[in-house]
Every structure is written in structure tokens, then in C-alpha cells.
Design a protein around this motif. Structure first.
Motif, short mmCIF file in Angstrom:
data_model
loop_
_atom_site.label_atom_id
_atom_site.label_comp_id
_atom_site.label_asym_id
_atom_site.label_seq_id
_atom_site.Cartn_x
_atom_site.Cartn_y
_atom_site.Cartn_z
N GLU A 177 31.59 -103.18 -35.50
CA GLU A 177 33.37 -102.38 -36.41
C GLU A 177 33.88 -103.46 -37.12
N MET A 178 33.53 -104.40 -36.80
CA MET A 178 34.45 -105.89 -38.09
C MET A 178 33.62 -106.33 -38.94
N ILE A 179 32.63 -105.65 -39.18
CA ILE A 179 31.94 -106.23 -40.52
C ILE A 179 32.73 -105.10 -41.79
N SER A 180 33.04 -104.06 -41.59
CA SER A 180 33.55 -103.56 -43.15
C SER A 180 34.60 -104.10 -43.43
N GLU A 181 36.03 -104.78 -42.66
CA GLU A 181 36.61 -105.39 -42.39
C GLU A 181 36.16 -107.08 -43.55
N VAL A 182 35.64 -107.17 -43.18
CA VAL A 182 35.05 -108.77 -44.10
C VAL A 182 34.60 -108.82 -45.29
N LEU A 183 33.93 -106.96 -45.05
CA LEU A 183 33.29 -107.19 -46.10
C LEU A 183 33.79 -106.38 -47.92
N GLU A 184 35.05 -105.39 -47.19
CA GLU A 184 35.89 -105.01 -47.65
C GLU A 184 36.89 -106.71 -48.81
N VAL A 185 36.90 -107.67 -48.40
CA VAL A 185 37.92 -109.28 -48.42
C VAL A 185 37.03 -109.91 -49.19
#
Lengths: 249, 230
Positions: A177-185
Motif C-alpha cells: 500500500e506504500m509503493i504508489s506514494e513513492v512511485l508518484e513522487v
């Protein structure tokens, strides 16, 4: 105009040995300014070793690496000069646990760039806002989630105003669930024209962001192509097999 | 067990507490400074610095501290050049000899404690520092050292308590620390049991005090490690 097209990173028949083990074999690679490259491949294929050679975290054992006009040799001045141009993001974040988030972001600016405190903090806050966690500035890394820690790590690298960003499996240690927040950056960063070399298995990211996708196996660059070609018409049998394996689910 | 003898002996022995503390703090200060120097030699990556430091630790950890005190107090004055050197200011005085012996000994142990701390600092953190362009000196001062100190602290606390007890050996070379006084009292009262029991209680209380303060220090500088609140 010629500086626009000449490569910012150039590897010529680079090899790297760990004892008897050949981690990299005869690797040729050119990266142009602003280019976004994704490197994938099975574990132990040399992906991490390759990008770690670019900022001399590892010392290549043969061939030539030139970054932004500086050839990487044992000359410490060239290594310093290269590291000043390159930001790196690690799989395990590697934030300094005894420093607050803000100090993690200012320490290198102050020591390496000799930036005055107030200015360094302004830069730090600017990049914390870009990774969307300015409210965490006073906390310690252990008080943040993995995704937040990785975003801090990205901000920390950006504070040094690098021309190139290296990502070494930045989402591999994260809960799903935390992968997308990093990918967005990372997507954001790509939109700004940052030169990026990413080792990652996030094929969605590769498809939407990369200019070029590279497949490595057993220390060699097996195949490289634009994402469209790479994913739909891989030329090499090993690439096709790898893609079938990771895209199956 | 005659309680009154123990109670009588207590204030007399406590008169030596100042000397015990002087031995403890001086030896600890000098020993720790020495340890930092030896540590830097050991991790310098240069064999001609690391080897002597290693040999030093080996010798001082491998011999009884009592023997070291005797060598320094009884042995060294045999050398005439030593008696004529400035070192004689320290060595002619039993207090100086005791501090020197304890400091040299503590130095060897604390070197190993600090080295353990340095080795346990995660490599990735130093790589992150290097990737940010920090020099090796910067990395040591701002990353390795503060983290190594936190890791080494509990073992260092043990070493302080161990040193506290070693100060009792100073009584063997005429010093009137708490143990020295206790021995005098025993010689007068012929009541070793009562006197030494009450002496033991004093040491235990001091050790407890040291342990408590070390816990405080650990809690204070270890607060970064608190897990995330939620």
C-alpha cells in the motif's frame, strides 16, 4: 546543441568482478541528459551493481565510466565531482536514524556545499513539500512509515540539486500500500526532466515513464528498447521468459 | 555478626569515598581518551597503526590488573632514566601509579567496546553519506561516531562498574581508598566479616547509582529509536 545530445553517463565495456564472480560483463551504456531508464532483470543479474558503479559505490574492474565529463578512476576529486552530480535512493532508505528528518536533509548541504543553515532548511522544506510530507520535518525516521521514509530519502538526495538520480529498487522494501506514494513522487520527478536510472520491478512505472527499458541477465545487458517494443515484442528469449514470469500475476 | 562494628566502620570507610571517586573518574577519563586514540588506530586501515593498537589491547586485556599495578608501582622505578624524567612526577606517587594502571587497562577494554559499536553501524548509512558527497571524516564524525556511541553505551556502563571495583586494588599499593581504610579497620577490630560486608554494601550502592545514571543517559540519547506512534 551538442551538449544536449552528448551522453551525461557513458559506460564502455565495463566489467566488475567480485573474486571469481563476474557481476558485470562488457557493459556498454549511454544515457542522455533527461533520459529515463528502467533496468530490470532477475536477482543477481547485476542491475544494482551496474548503477552502484555509476557513482562509485562499487569500483568497476575494467572498462571506462564517464559521468558528466569526469572519468571514474581512483582520483578522489573525480569521484567527489561525480557524486555531487548524482543523487541515489536505496532499497532500505538509509536515513540517518539519529537525526530528525530536517537534519537528514540539511546535513550534507551544510557539510558538502557549505550552505548556510537557514538556506539549507529552506531548500529542505521545499523538497519535503514536493514529496508531500513537510509536516514530518521534526520527526525521527523511525517515527515514519516506510513509504514516508523513502520519500524523505528522495527529498534528501534532491536537496543536493543533482543532475542525475539513481534508484536502486526503491519500492522493494515497502508494503504494497506504500509503493504508489513513492512511485508518484518518482513520476513527478520524471515530469521535471530529471535524468533517471531506476532499477525496479515496477513494470507499470517502466511502461508509463521510461524512455528505455533495459533487461539484464548474468551481468550482461541482454536487451534494451523503448517500453512499447520491450513489453510487446521482446527480441530475446530470456527477456520474454522474464516478462512472462513477472507479469503473470 | 556484630552490627555496631559494621556501623562504626561505615563512616570511616566513607571517608575514602573521595579517593575512590578520584581514581574512578581520572582513570575513566584518561582511559576513554586513550581508547578513542587506539580505536582510530585500529580502524585506520593502516597496518602500522592498527597492529600496535591490537597488540596493546591484547597485552592489557590478557594480564591481571593487579599484576599491571605491581609492575608499574614496583617495577618501573627500577629504571633510572624514568626516575629522572618528567614521568616520575606521576610514578613516584602511588596514586599516580594506580590511576595510570587503571587508565591503561580501561583503555584496552573500552577500545574493544567502541570498536564493536563502530562495526555494528549499518553499511548502508555510510553509503548514503558517501552518495551525498560526505567525506570519510564527515561520515565518521556525523554518522559512525554518534551511532557507535549509542550502541556501545550499555557495555561502557558495565565497564565503569567494573572499573569502580578495580579501584579497590589501589589499596594494595598503600592508598587509603575505601578498601584501604577497611583493611586498616579490620586490622584494628579483628572483625573482617562485619567490615567487609558493610564495605560490599557501599560498592553495591555505588554500582547501582552508576547503573541508574547510565540508564538515564541511554534513554536520553536513544530516544530516536522509539518506534512510530501510529
Amino acid at each position: 546543441m551538442s551538449t544536449q545530445t552528448s551522453p551525461i553517463i557513458r559506460l564502455v565495456s565495463v566489467g566488475k568482478r567480485f573474486g571469481d564472480f563476474e557481476a558485470l560483463v562488457d557493459v556498454d551504456l549511454e544515457v542522455r541528459p533527461g533520459e529515463r531508464i528502467v533496468i530490470c532483470g532477475p536477482s543477481g543479474s547485476g542491475k544494482s551493481t551496474l548503477i552502484r558503479c555509476i557513482n562509485r559505490m562499487e569500483k568497476h574492474t575494467s572498462g571506462t565510466i564517464v559521468v558528466n565529463g569526469h572519468e571514474l578512476t581512483d582520483d578522489l576529486r573525480d569521484i567527489d565531482a561525480v557524486r555531487r552530480e548524482i543523487g541515489m535512493v536505496f532499497q532500505s532508505f538509509n536515513l540517518f536514524p539519529h537525526m530528525t528528518v530536517l537534519r537528514n536533509l540539511t546535513i550534507a548541504q551544510r557539510l558538502v556545499r557549505k550552505t548556510p543553515k537557514a538556506e539549507a532548511e529552506a531548500v529542505a522544506m521545499h523538497f519535503l513539500e514536493r514529496v508531500r510530507i513537510p509536516e514530518q520535518a521534526a520527526k525521527y525516521p523511525a517515527q515514519l512509515s516506510g513509504g514516508q521514509q523513502q520519500r524523505v530519502a528522495i527529498a534528501r538526495a534532491l536537496c543536493m540539486k543533482p543532475r542525475i538520480m539513481l534508484f536502486d529498487e526503491p519500492t522493494s522494501a515497502l508494503d504494497p500500500e506504500m509503493i504508489s506514494e513513492v512511485l508518484e513522487v518518482m513520476v513527478d520527478l520524471a515530469g521535471d526532466g530529471m535524468t533517471m536510472v531506476c532499477v525496479t520491478h515496477e513494470m507499470g512505472f517502466a511502461r508509463s515513464v521510461a524512455d528505455r527499458v533495459i533487461f539484464m541477465d548474468r551481468g550482461r545487458l541482454v536487451e534494451q528498447a523503448d517500453p512499447e517494443t520491450f513489453f510487446t515484442r521482446p527480441q530475446n528469449e530470456r527477456t520474454a521468459l522474464f516478462l512472462r514470469q513477472i507479469l503473470r500475476h | 555478626m556484630k552490627v555496631e562494628i559494621a556501623l562504626d566502620a561505615l563512616p570511616r570507610m566513607l571517608a575514602g569515598i573521595g579517593l575512590t571517586f578520584q581514581l574512578l573518574l581520572l582513570a575513566l577519563g584518561i582511559g576513554t581518551a586513550l581508547a578513542v586514540l587506539l580505536l582510530l588506530m585500529r580502524i585506520s586501515g593502516r597496518w602500522w597503526l592498527s597492529l600496535p593498537a591490537q597488540a596493546y589491547c591484547y597485552v592489557f586485556r590478557g594480564t591481571p590488573i593487579l599484576v599491571q599495578i605491581f609492575i608499574i608501582y614496583y617495577g618501573l622505578p627500577q629504571f633510572e632514566w624514568l626516575r629522572e624524567s618528567v614521568l616520575w612526577v606521576v610514578l613516584r606517587d602511588p596514586f599516580g601509579c594506580a590511576v595510570l594502571a587503571l587508565a591503561l587497562n580501561v583503555g584496552a577494554y573500552v577500545t574493544e567496546i567502541l570498536r564493536g559499536g563502530v562495526l555494528s553501524v549499518e553499511r548502508g548509512l555510510l553509503e548514503a553519506g558517501a552518495a551525498l558527497g560526505m567525506s570519510s571524516t564527515h561520515r565518521f564524525v556525523y554518522i559512525t561516531a554518534p551511532l557507535a556511541v549509542r550502541i556501545a553505551l550499555p557495555a561502557y556502563g558495565n565497564e565503569i562498574i567494573s572499573l569502580l571495583k578495580s579501584t579497590a586494588l589501589a589499596s594494595t599499593i598503600t592508598l587509603a581508598d575505601m578498601t584501604g581504610i577497611a583493611r586498616t579497620v579490620v586490622a584494628e577490630t579483628f572483625a573482617p566479616y562485619e567490615v567487609f560486608i558493610s564495605l560490599a554494601l557501599v560498592y553495591v550502592s555505588l554500582a547501582w547509582l552508576i547503573q541508574r545514571s547510565m540508564h538515564r543517559v541511554e534513554a536520553r540519547i536513544g530516544r530516536y529509536a522509539t518506534r512510530r506512534a501510529g
